[in-house]
Scaffold this motif. Sequence first.
Motif, PDB file in Angstrom:
ATOM      1  N   GLY A  55      -7.478   1.045  -4.056  1.00 51.57           N
ATOM      2  CA  GLY A  55      -6.648   1.653  -3.032  1.00 51.57           C
ATOM      3  C   GLY A  55      -5.517   0.749  -2.568  1.00 51.57           C
ATOM      4  O   GLY A  55      -4.467   1.238  -2.119  1.00 51.57           O
ATOM      5  N   ARG A  56      -5.692  -0.570  -2.647  1.00 53.37           N
ATOM      6  CA  ARG A  56      -4.619  -1.490  -2.255  1.00 53.37           C
ATOM      7  C   ARG A  56      -3.415  -1.332  -3.164  1.00 53.37           C
ATOM      8  O   ARG A  56      -2.270  -1.450  -2.708  1.00 53.37           O
ATOM      9  CB  ARG A  56      -5.119  -2.933  -2.291  1.00 53.37           C
ATOM     10  CG  ARG A  56      -6.188  -3.263  -1.259  1.00 53.37           C
ATOM     11  CD  ARG A  56      -6.617  -4.703  -1.372  1.00 53.37           C
ATOM     12  NE  ARG A  56      -5.468  -5.602  -1.217  1.00 53.37           N
ATOM     13  CZ  ARG A  56      -5.539  -6.921  -1.451  1.00 53.37           C
ATOM     14  NH1 ARG A  56      -6.671  -7.470  -1.855  1.00 53.37           N
ATOM     15  NH2 ARG A  56      -4.463  -7.673  -1.280  1.00 53.37           N
ATOM     16  N   ASP A  57      -3.653  -1.078  -4.435  1.00 53.34           N
ATOM     17  CA  ASP A  57      -2.537  -0.859  -5.360  1.00 53.34           C
ATOM     18  C   ASP A  57      -1.757   0.395  -4.978  1.00 53.34           C
ATOM     19  O   ASP A  57      -0.518   0.397  -4.978  1.00 53.34           O
ATOM     20  CB  ASP A  57      -3.064  -0.753  -6.793  1.00 53.34           C
ATOM     21  CG  ASP A  57      -3.828  -1.988  -7.218  1.00 53.34           C
ATOM     22  OD1 ASP A  57      -3.511  -3.083  -6.724  1.00 53.34           O
ATOM     23  OD2 ASP A  57      -4.755  -1.862  -8.044  1.00 53.34           O
ATOM     24  N   VAL A  58      -2.475   1.473  -4.669  1.00 54.86           N
ATOM     25  CA  VAL A  58      -1.806   2.716  -4.268  1.00 54.86           C
ATOM     26  C   VAL A  58      -1.047   2.514  -2.961  1.00 54.86           C
ATOM     27  O   VAL A  58       0.084   3.001  -2.787  1.00 54.86           O
ATOM     28  CB  VAL A  58      -2.829   3.857  -4.133  1.00 54.86           C
ATOM     29  CG1 VAL A  58      -2.151   5.157  -3.723  1.00 54.86           C
ATOM     30  CG2 VAL A  58      -3.583   4.053  -5.437  1.00 54.86           C
ATOM     31  N   GLU A  59      -1.629   1.778  -2.026  1.00 54.78           N
ATOM     32  CA  GLU A  59      -0.966   1.533  -0.739  1.00 54.78           C
ATOM     33  C   GLU A  59       0.348   0.792  -0.920  1.00 54.78           C
ATOM     34  O   GLU A  59       1.366   1.130  -0.294  1.00 54.78           O
ATOM     35  CB  GLU A  59      -1.913   0.746   0.164  1.00 54.78           C
ATOM     36  CG  GLU A  59      -1.327   0.415   1.531  1.00 54.78           C
ATOM     37  CD  GLU A  59      -2.267  -0.432   2.363  1.00 54.78           C
ATOM     38  OE1 GLU A  59      -1.907  -0.767   3.509  1.00 54.78           O
ATOM     39  OE2 GLU A  59      -3.373  -0.777   1.860  1.00 54.78           O
ATOM     40  N   HIS A  60       0.353  -0.211  -1.780  1.00 51.48           N
ATOM     41  CA  HIS A  60       1.600  -0.960  -1.990  1.00 51.48           C
ATOM     42  C   HIS A  60       2.653  -0.102  -2.687  1.00 51.48           C
ATOM     43  O   HIS A  60       3.840  -0.182  -2.343  1.00 51.48           O
ATOM     44  CB  HIS A  60       1.314  -2.212  -2.819  1.00 51.48           C
ATOM     45  CG  HIS A  60       2.520  -3.072  -3.035  1.00 51.48           C
ATOM     46  ND1 HIS A  60       3.111  -3.804  -2.034  1.00 51.48           N
ATOM     47  CD2 HIS A  60       3.274  -3.288  -4.147  1.00 51.48           C
ATOM     48  CE1 HIS A  60       4.171  -4.446  -2.499  1.00 51.48           C
ATOM     49  NE2 HIS A  60       4.291  -4.161  -3.783  1.00 51.48           N
ATOM     50  N   LEU A  61       2.250   0.705  -3.654  1.00 51.67           N
ATOM     51  CA  LEU A  61       3.221   1.572  -4.322  1.00 51.67           C
ATOM     52  C   LEU A  61       3.809   2.598  -3.356  1.00 51.67           C
ATOM     53  O   LEU A  61       4.972   2.980  -3.476  1.00 51.67           O
ATOM     54  CB  LEU A  61       2.554   2.279  -5.506  1.00 51.67           C
ATOM     55  CG  LEU A  61       2.174   1.390  -6.697  1.00 51.67           C
ATOM     56  CD1 LEU A  61       1.550   2.235  -7.795  1.00 51.67           C
ATOM     57  CD2 LEU A  61       3.373   0.642  -7.233  1.00 51.67           C
ATOM     58  N   GLN A  62       3.001   3.049  -2.401  1.00 48.65           N
ATOM     59  CA  GLN A  62       3.540   3.962  -1.393  1.00 48.65           C
ATOM     60  C   GLN A  62       4.561   3.260  -0.501  1.00 48.65           C
ATOM     61  O   GLN A  62       5.604   3.835  -0.144  1.00 48.65           O
ATOM     62  CB  GLN A  62       2.400   4.523  -0.537  1.00 48.65           C
ATOM     63  CG  GLN A  62       1.557   5.565  -1.242  1.00 48.65           C
ATOM     64  CD  GLN A  62       0.640   6.264  -0.263  1.00 48.65           C
ATOM     65  OE1 GLN A  62       0.942   7.333   0.235  1.00 48.65           O
ATOM     66  NE2 GLN A  62      -0.504   5.644   0.020  1.00 48.65           N
TER      67      GLN A  62
END
Length: 548
Positions: free
Chosen positions: A441-448
């Motif tokens: 989820g940290r990867d998705v958060e940064h891409l957002q």
Amino acid sequence: MATEAEFVTAPSTPEPAHPMAPVAEPPPAAHQPDNLEIVVDERLRQHAGDDGSSSPMTIFRVPAHVRDASKELYEPRLVSVGPYYRGRAALRAMEQHKWRYLHELLAEYPAASLADCVRTVRGVEQQARRCYSERPPVIFAAQAQGGSSEFAEMLLLDGCFILQFFIKWFRREPDKLCDVGWGLPLLLSDLLLLENQIPFFVLEALFRAVNPQASRLGLLMLIVPHFKVEDSTFCKQVLAGVVPTQAAGEIHHLLHLLYEALVPREEELASAQASASPPPSPRHESRLPRMGLRLKTAVSKRFAFVRDMPRVPGWRRLSASMTLLRKVSAWFSKALIGVKTQTEAEPDDRSMAAPPPPMVVPSVTQLREAGVRFEKAPSPRHMFDVTFDAARGVLRMPRMEVDYANKAHLVNLIAFEQTMGGGDRLLSSYAALVGALVRTGRDVEHLQKRGVAENLLSGDGDAATRFFQQLGDCGSLDYGDHHFAAMFRDLSGYYHSSWRRHKARFLRDHCSSPWAVLALVVAGCAFCFAVIKFGTTVYGLAHPYCHC
């Protein structure tokens, strides 16, 4: 008087047969076919003419273990098209709408009669039957009974339903089925499933039957605008009244048409890469040895007096310190010579055979630790316009929407891409790239935060596990040769560079906020003052009698 029986010659005793004389064989008995032979012969007659020479199989099924794990992605939820899901209890409610759509289509085109449509379907029935990789009961029944019309009726109903659906959508006509909030999305999603298709030539034949002046371009202009790929070259050509090169050949079904509209051809990719400006060369690596040499020369000239200092008794106490300084200077010179030699030999190393690309790349979080920045591509040409600038450490990606509708389209397109054989397999390569980049989820958060991803699911962890990690479930890829293989190699090499990781850690720890930068400046000033103090102390010891 002798009777008739007296004139009958008595049978003579047969002579013994010679041992070498041939023995007459008895006549062969009539062949009695075995039950297995009868069954196999009947099945062979059913499959007669299905060698695929005239019409190869184009509509396949997803492997059972993949389909069972995610049935909502591969199985229709509202309408069945084709023989694979025909008759399913949950989809029977749509059959009455198919009859209604057939009635509306015939009423809208009075020049076309039901007889013309039936005659058209009968003409393509045998060719359409050979397009399916599996033979459901509806196909076997049509083959075995000879005069069965179930398969032809299915082609007629499904083909006219699809045509009338896109005609009403193109004209923006109200419809009780599509006006329901969930009706239109589910219908369009079901029509673009790999296992829920009928051959495209059936649609073309029915379209010409109801409208004799129609052509393939007219059918494309009816369907393609609703794929929501307006930025693609394919859609622009269709809207301009030109049949694209991809559509000039054989189109298997609607999902194949979406694939051709979405995925650019190799020629388009090559021209785009040729027109793109090359990334700037990493000059800092070549400037580092020259800066070190200039610094060494400047230091040698500035402190030349140290070598010419007179031998005084007070200097002997610093002999150990000067010996240490000379050793450090020699080590520094040797390190600079090694860096210079490696930099000069770099062109020769590049000419050697490159190692095979890795199968996975570091995740977004790991790449951030190495200093890689993620940015949204300003004007991407397509969804595969992903670039990595190794000199600046910037990875640019087009914006992607993370939702279940896009997921269903992508996984079915990837499954269809696997059936084509050969080619660059752009979608499978793209799925491998984003699946390796996004793991938590940290990867998705940064891409957002960077504007690359737009998560429409319940949470970032859900997007990582149920979207990105499942895109490639039905795809196989040659990791030694695929579209993003070079990017895999560049990202892996950038991450494993210790210099870049230390640099990124330094910037993150000491330059992440104004207060950290201020503390770094104060520490640098204090270090400079300490160096100056040390220099004046050394100078005072070297010239004890100098009071200047």
